[in-house]
Write an enzyme that holds these catalytic residues in place. Structure first.
Site, PDB file in Angstrom:
ATOM      1  N   CYS A   1       0.837  -1.191   0.000  1.00 28.07           N
ATOM      2  CA  CYS A   1       0.000   0.000   0.000  1.00 28.07           C
ATOM      3  C   CYS A   1       0.883   1.256   0.000  1.00 28.07           C
ATOM      4  CB  CYS A   1      -0.994  -0.032   1.152  1.00 28.07           C
ATOM      5  SG  CYS A   1      -2.331   1.182   0.968  1.00 28.07           S
TER       6      CYS A   1
ATOM      7  N   HIS B   1      -3.863  -4.636  -0.339  1.00 24.45           N
ATOM      8  CA  HIS B   1      -3.434  -5.225   0.931  1.00 24.45           C
ATOM      9  C   HIS B   1      -3.510  -6.746   0.830  1.00 24.45           C
ATOM     10  CE1 HIS B   1      -3.224  -1.639   3.571  1.00 24.45           C
ATOM     11  NE2 HIS B   1      -4.104  -1.149   2.718  1.00 24.45           N
TER      12      HIS B   1
ATOM     13  N   GLU C   1      -2.545  -8.864   2.909  1.00 23.96           N
ATOM     14  CA  GLU C   1      -2.884  -9.421   4.230  1.00 23.96           C
ATOM     15  C   GLU C   1      -4.379  -9.364   4.500  1.00 23.96           C
ATOM     16  OE1 GLU C   1      -2.496  -5.024   5.093  1.00 23.96           O
ATOM     17  OE2 GLU C   1      -1.634  -6.475   3.695  1.00 23.96           O
TER      18      GLU C   1
END
Length: 205
Positions: free
Chosen positions: A80, A180, A182
């Site tokens: 990001c 992202h 994650e």
């Protein structure tokens, strides 16, 4: 094969816990640190970031990590804002960034679409993008951003939201993901797993 040592750079401007948990789900326990020696010695480095480019660069300068990050030779993944910090400069505060990837970060021209660009979107990846190995075309990833990296020769995946922008970039051993991983479910976990498994050959181009 032993798991690689992994460092998440403590930029003091990121939701590091979610990144750490994502790697722990893969069986890897990352070290979160701003210690230059530990960052240099790691097999893999994650550069996360949430917030503004100006604040993040101030933090990196305060931590005396700018030169350390620029000189890393091992695989590095910016996530990001961390990806945007790899560029030459950002229009978000008109700040010079790390200058590792010769392109700029500009405000996303989203036309009538709302900003920030928040939610799930597909990316179109280059065939030689090792981080997308094993993923089907047009996989969905989770985005939250109002600024985006301009498409350039270093773009290895793109996304469209009002305009086409770089969803992933790379230069040699430095990789970036605007989304992202994650927070992107199984597809994001595959990105992180592929990053952990990069070979020397994957980081030479």
């Amino acid at each position: 094969m032993s798991k690689p040592s992994l460092v998440i750079v403590d930029t003091a401007c990121a939701n590091i816990s979610s990144v750490r948990f994502a790697f722990e789900r893969l069986g890897v326990s990352p070290l979160i640190t701003a210690d230059a020696a530990l960052i240099n010695s790691a097999d893999r480095v994650i550069l996360p970031g949430v917030g503004t480019a100006a604040a993040a660069m101030r933090n990196l300068q305060r931590l005396e990590l700018v030169d350390t990050l620029r000189q890393l030779q091992q695989p590095v993944l910016g996530i990001c804002l961390g990806m945007q910090l790899l560029t030459t400069a950002s229009a978000e505060g008109n700040v010079d960034c790390l200058g590792i990837i010769p392109t700029r970060t500009e405000r996303l021209q989203a036309a009538d679409l709302p900003l920030p660009h928040m939610g799930w979107n597909t990316v179109d990846g280059r065939a030689d993008n090792p981080l997308l190995a094993g993923l089907p075309d047009a996989s969905y990833f989770y985005f939250v951003h109002s600024f985006a990296v301009a498409v350039s020769a270093h773009t290895i995946a793109s996304c469209h939201y009002g305009q086409t922008f770089a969803a992933m970039v790379r230069s040699s051993n430095f990789f970036g993901a605007q989304f992202h991983p994650e927070r992107s479910g199984a597809a994001g976990a595959t990105i992180l797993k592929n990053f952990l498994e990069l070979t020397d050959a994957d980081t030479r181009t």
